[in-house]
Design an enzyme around this catalytic site. Sequence first.
Site, PDB file in Angstrom:
ATOM      1  N   LYS A 177       3.815  -2.149   4.422  1.00  0.00           N
ATOM      2  CA  LYS A 177       2.436  -2.419   3.993  1.00  0.00           C
ATOM      3  C   LYS A 177       2.454  -3.532   2.956  1.00  0.00           C
ATOM      4  O   LYS A 177       3.325  -3.545   2.082  1.00  0.00           O
ATOM      5  CB  LYS A 177       1.844  -1.135   3.404  1.00  0.00           C
ATOM      6  CG  LYS A 177       0.374  -1.206   3.042  1.00  0.00           C
ATOM      7  CD  LYS A 177      -0.089   0.148   2.482  1.00  0.00           C
ATOM      8  CE  LYS A 177      -1.565   0.157   2.161  1.00  0.00           C
ATOM      9  NZ  LYS A 177      -2.004   1.464   1.615  1.00  0.00           N
TER      10      LYS A 177
ATOM     11  N   SER B 203      -6.088   3.308   3.875  1.00  0.00           N
ATOM     12  CA  SER B 203      -5.919   1.867   3.790  1.00  0.00           C
ATOM     13  C   SER B 203      -4.666   1.356   4.513  1.00  0.00           C
ATOM     14  O   SER B 203      -4.582   0.162   4.798  1.00  0.00           O
ATOM     15  CB  SER B 203      -5.845   1.459   2.320  1.00  0.00           C
ATOM     16  OG  SER B 203      -4.688   1.985   1.718  1.00  0.00           O
TER      17      SER B 203
ATOM     18  N   SER C 106      -4.437   7.522   2.299  1.00  0.00           N
ATOM     19  CA  SER C 106      -4.211   6.228   2.956  1.00  0.00           C
ATOM     20  C   SER C 106      -3.007   6.142   3.885  1.00  0.00           C
ATOM     21  O   SER C 106      -2.868   5.164   4.605  1.00  0.00           O
ATOM     22  CB  SER C 106      -4.097   5.124   1.904  1.00  0.00           C
ATOM     23  OG  SER C 106      -5.375   4.776   1.440  1.00  0.00           O
TER      24      SER C 106
END
Lengths: 487, 94
Positions: free
Chosen positions: A78, A153, A177
């Site tokens: 990420k 996210s 997330s």
Amino acid sequence: MKLYELTIQSAHTLLKQKEISSQELTRAVLDRIHAVEKDVNAYITVADDLAMAQAELADKTISEGNISQLTGIPLAIKDLMCTKGLRTTCASKILENFVPPYNATVVEKLRNKGAVIVGKTNMDEFAMGSSNEHSGMKMTHNPWDLTRIPGGSSGGSAAAVAADMCIGSLGSDTGGSVRQPASHCSVVGMKPTYGRVSRFGLVAFASSLDQIGPLTKDVTDCAILMNAISGYDSRDSTSVPEDVPDYTASLTDGLEGVTIGIPKEYYAVGGLDPDVSGSVKNAIGKIEDMGAKCVDISLPHTEYAVAAYYVIAPSEASSNLARYDGVRYGFRDKDRSDLMEMYRNTRSEGFGPEVQRRIIIGTYCLSAGYYDAYYGKASQVRTLIMEDFKKAFENCDAILSPVTPSPAFPVGENIDDPLTMYLSDIFTLSANLAGIPGISVPCGFSSKGLPIGLQIMGRHFNEEMLLKIAYNFEQATDFHKKKPVLQ
Amino acid sequence: MKITKDEVIHVARLSRLHIDERATEKFAGQIGTILEYVDKLNQVDTEGVTPTSHAIFLTNAFREDEEKEHLERDMALANAPEKEDGSFVVPKII
């Protein structure tokens, strides 16, 4: 089977037997990325050359007889974990050109084990969002239905795993997330206990809630990545000096003697989709069939969790994001006539609307005259939420619930209604407030063919119990074997 | 609790943000809705409850104050939007 479809474990076996090389595997994954990226949009940066160089090195290590479970395995990170020499943007204009001078501890650990980093995945800007619609870079689409959100996210990390654009990935979870996008994309996602995994080099959103976790194609891979990233780090003063077990050792058959708690408040939540509640009920039935005992439990402060979270998280964010001032790194507005104007222009142009909204909410909640009423009150309610879990775990070993109230929603549906978006985090954010671990495992599909996840939460530092239950459930089902159809 | 446009402007200034007229209106509406929702915290009796700032019990992490590896100056400056003679350049302050 295509090479890019392999799991970490199956790829490791082939690498060890020298049936494939890391360069072949990495090439296959990169080709896959380039074939489907235009539809999925999972990556902010694809590091072709760097990945191939790392793969070459991995092959050399393997030929010398040194192989770890991650040597030569292509993984995605990420884009808010620092990767030395590889752009790290947090999906924000303010960090668009930021190239970290050091690696996050988790990245260093993966690299030390010989893993290959294929790229940096998309996310909501600074991890603030549940849909990836708040990315300042691009919009990731759900591989199961390209008109829908992948969740957030860590939406890019989840979509990349689901679409076989990496073998496994890392995300971060501040209020769900990792677990929520895992659920929406039919992959396994774990949020470890707060303090289990070092946050050094993880760009901070809400420091008392953030935790890095793996997103993988199955539970075994989740355990393998947990082994790699867990442990105390002197560079993170909140990482906990507890021994790390071998998580793959908890992947054993049978759930006799395990007690499962079913929180009545979670099933009374308004707007719970019947497909979701149906799939989760079936999953609970299956887990009971395997020998676990189910008991009803109560988490009485559940209905206040969203309110407490949306005071605490923005408050911490407003403080953490004060560092983006256009001086030391990141974007700076051209106007340099006045310091105050430079700060304000830089931050207003650099941050997207959701980040600005949360900074304002957080600053308001912390400002003189409002601190006690908002931040103080929310921190007290947090204590009550933690006590709820403590009491519940006196009578059970793990708690089962949905991950989200509904399957992935269409792009654009909630974009102008932040509160509705926040309310969809109801099942996940309590684990962050309480610091306990949680995992999402695929447990079904809606009538429209959209993935549904099952959440398992456990006591502090008892990830093993979650992995054991998840593993047994996975062995008895084949949801994790289904793949989205792309192209 | 509702939040007025003036309050949004004030808090935006505290946050070092510039928000234009249209965004101020939109933010005041959205943030007001969120704060009204958050007001439900007042339904909870928290008399005598100790606030939690961290979920895991930890004491201060002390260590010896000794020099360790650190970023070299040019590395630390590598991402600076503006630099000169080994320093960050900022607008004139005094």
